[in-house]
Scaffold this motif. Structure first.
Motif, PDB file in Angstrom:
ATOM      1  N   ILE A 253      12.917  17.085 -33.094  1.00 16.53           N
ATOM      2  CA  ILE A 253      13.395  17.651 -31.937  1.00 16.53           C
ATOM      3  C   ILE A 253      12.953  19.022 -31.711  1.00 16.53           C
ATOM      4  N   GLY A 254      13.102  19.953 -32.970  1.00 15.11           N
ATOM      5  CA  GLY A 254      12.381  21.074 -32.755  1.00 15.11           C
ATOM      6  C   GLY A 254      10.854  21.305 -32.411  1.00 15.11           C
ATOM      7  N   LEU A 255      10.206  20.273 -33.043  1.00 13.03           N
ATOM      8  CA  LEU A 255       8.542  20.317 -32.725  1.00 13.03           C
ATOM      9  C   LEU A 255       8.368  19.871 -31.382  1.00 13.03           C
ATOM     10  N   LEU A 256       9.110  18.870 -30.871  1.00 12.35           N
ATOM     11  CA  LEU A 256       8.825  18.438 -29.429  1.00 12.35           C
ATOM     12  C   LEU A 256       9.242  19.627 -28.416  1.00 12.35           C
ATOM     13  N   MET A 257      10.312  20.332 -28.709  1.00 14.46           N
ATOM     14  CA  MET A 257      10.771  21.274 -27.715  1.00 14.46           C
ATOM     15  C   MET A 257       9.653  22.518 -28.146  1.00 14.46           C
ATOM     16  N   GLY A 258       9.204  22.604 -29.242  1.00 17.71           N
ATOM     17  CA  GLY A 258       8.185  23.791 -29.585  1.00 17.71           C
ATOM     18  C   GLY A 258       6.849  23.347 -28.869  1.00 17.71           C
TER      19      GLY A 258
END
Length: 411
Positions: A253-258
Motif C-alpha cells: 500500500i505504501g509503494l502504491l501511494m508512493g
C-alpha cells in the motif's frame, strides 16, 4: 536525454531563493507525514476501532482543519505569516509525539482535533508567504514547486512508513512525524527570519472587498469541496480497499501511494509549465483535473484485477497535478481584491470541510453499501464539481466583459 534534463531544469528558473527555502522546509515537514496515509489502518488494526468510530474520528480531523485554517488566516493578517508558521510547526511536532500515548475513542477524537487545528494554521500563512516571495508571473510555478516538495516527502513517507510498521510499530510513525516538524521549525528560524527575507510581491489592500461578496469565489469554493471529498478517499477508504478487497500488505500500500508522489516529482513542473503556455484558462484546467480524478474511480469499478489500482492512481495523480496548482493560483490572483490571509484561509477551509465529510461519509458508505456503490457516489460528486466549475467559467466571463467598457474609457 541531456536536452530533456536541461529542459526540465529550465522549468525552475526565476523562482526566488525564499521560495526554494519554503520548499525545503515543506519537504522536511512532509517527509514525516507517515501517520496520515496509515491513520485509518492504525485506528482499525492497532486500536481496534470500528469503521463507524473511525469515520467520527476523521470528522474531528476535518473540524480541526476548518478551525485551524480559519485561525491561521486571521492570525496571518494580524501578526504576519512568519510567526504563524514558526509556532505551528513546533507545536505540531510536540503534539504528534504526544498523540501516540492516547488510545481511548474520546481521547483520540480530541487529540486529532487539536493536532490538526495547530498543524493547519500553517497552510494559510505558508500560501501568503509564497505569494509574498514570488513574482506575479511565477506564482503558479512557485505553488508547483511547493507541491513538488510536499509530494517528494509524501512519496517517501508512505514507503518508509510501511517499513517502520512492518519492522517496528505504528508508534514509530508518530515520533518521526513530530521530530521532522521540529526540524522544519529550526530550519525556518535560520533561513527565513523576517529581517533577512526579501519580499518580492507583498499585497496589502487598503480597501479590501469582503470575501462574502465575491460570488464567483463561493462557486469555486463549493467545487473544491466536491473535489476534496472525492480526492481524500485516497487517504482513508482506498487504503482499506487495497487491504480488504485486493489483500495488499502495508508495504505494498505504501509503494502504491508512493507512486503518486514519484509521478508528481517527475512530471508536475514540466506539465504545469506547458499548460501555463496553453490557451486554456485556470478554470478549464481545474475542470479537466476534476474529470480525471472522477475517472480514477470509474476504472476501479471496471475490473477486479490488481493492476487496475495502478491505472486509477495514475489518473488521480494527473488530475491532482492539474487541479491543485491552478486552483491555488486562481485564489492567489483573486485574493488581491481582499485580505490575502482571509482568501487563503477559506481556500484551505474548502479542503478542511472536505476532510469533515470525506472520511466519515466514505467510511459509512463502505460499511453500509460496500466499495462499488461508494465509488459510484464519488463519481457523482465529481460530476457535480465539474458542473460548478462550468458555472464559474461563465461567471468569470461576465466579470471580464463588465470590466471592458471601463478599460476602453481609460484608454
Amino acid at each position: 536525454m541531456k536536452k530533456l534534463y536541461f529542459n526540465y531544469l529550465n522549468n525552475f528558473k526565476g523562482l526566488s531563493k525564499e521560495v526554494w527555502w519554503l520548499a525545503l522546509i515543506t519537504l522536511i515537514n512532509r517527509a514525516g507525514t507517515m501517520v496520515i496515509p496509515f491513520l485509518s489502518l492504525y485506528l482499525t488494526k492497532s486500536l481496534n476501532f470500528s469503521l463507524n468510530q473511525v469515520g467520527w474520528i476523521m470528522t474531528c480531523f476535518g473540524l480541526g482543519s476548518v478551525v485551524g485554517s480559519w485561525l491561521g488566516g486571521k492570525l496571518t493578517d494580524k501578526i504576519g505569516f512568519y510567526k504563524v508558521m514558526k509556532a505551528s510547526l513546533f507545536l505540531t511536532g510536540v503534539l504528534f509525539i504526544s498523540l501516540q500515548f492516547v488510545t481511548s475513542f474520546a481521547g483520540i477524537c480530541a487529540g486529532i482535533f487539536l493536532v490538526i487545528l495547530v498543524a493547519d494554521t500553517f497552510r494559510p500563512a505558508m500560501f501568503v508567504a509564497l505569494s509574498a516571495y514570488s513574482k506575479p508571473e511565477n506564482k503558479t510555478r512557485s505553488v508547483t514547486l511547493i507541491r513538488l516538495a510536499i509530494n517528494l516527502g509524501f512519496s517517501a513517507g508512505p514507503a518508509v512508513g510501511g517499513i517502520i510498521i512492518t519492522t517496528l510499530s505504528y508508534g514509530g510513525l508518530f515520533w518521526v512525524d513530530g521530530i521532522t516538524c521540529i526540524l522544519a521549525t529550526l530550519l525556518l528560524t535560520n533561513v527565513l527570519h523576517p529581517k533577512k527575507s526579501r519580499v518580492v510581491d507583498e499585497v496589502k489592500n487598503e480597501n479590501p472587498v469582503s470575501i462574502f461578496k465575491d460570488r464567483a469565489f463561493w462557486i469555486f469554493f463549493a467545487s473544491m469541496i466536491m473535489f476534496g471529498v472525492v480526492f481524500l478517499q485516497f487517504l482513508s477508504t482506498l487504503p482499506l480497499f487495497y487491504k480488504d478487497a485486493h489483500h495488499l500488505t502495508e508495504f505494498q500500500i505504501g509503494l502504491l501511494m508512493g507512486l503518486n508522489g514519484v509521478i508528481i516529482v517527475v512530471l508536475e513542473m514540466p506539465l504545469i509549465s506547458w499548460l501555463e503556455k496553453s490557451k486554456f484558462s485556470k478554470e478549464i484546467l481545474m475542470f479537466f483535473g476534476l474529470f480525471l480524478t472522477g475517472l480514477s474511480f470509474v476504472v476501479l469499478n471496471l475490473a477486479n484485477w490488481t493492476e487496475i489500482l495502478v491505472i486509477s492512481m495514475i489518473l488521480a495523480t494527473v488530475g491532482e497535478m492539474i487541479a491543485f496548482p491552478f486552483s491555488n493560483a486562481f485564489v492567489l490572483e483573486r485574493a488581491k481584491r481582499g485580505n490575502q490571509g482571509e482568501y487563503m484561509a477559506y481556500y484551505s477551509i474548502s479542503f478542511s470541510l472536505s476532510h469533515i465529510f470525506a472520511h466519515n461519509f466514505g467510511m459509512q458508505f463502505v460499511d453500509v453499501l460496500g466499495f462499488v456503490d461508494t465509488w459510484n457516489i464519488m463519481i457523482l460528486l465529481s460530476t457535480i464539481g465539474m458542473v460548478l466549475i462550468l458555472i464559474l467559467v461563465k461567471m468569470i466571463k461576465i466579470e471580464k466583459n463588465e470590466l471592458k467598457p471601463s478599460n476602453a474609457t481609460l484608454n
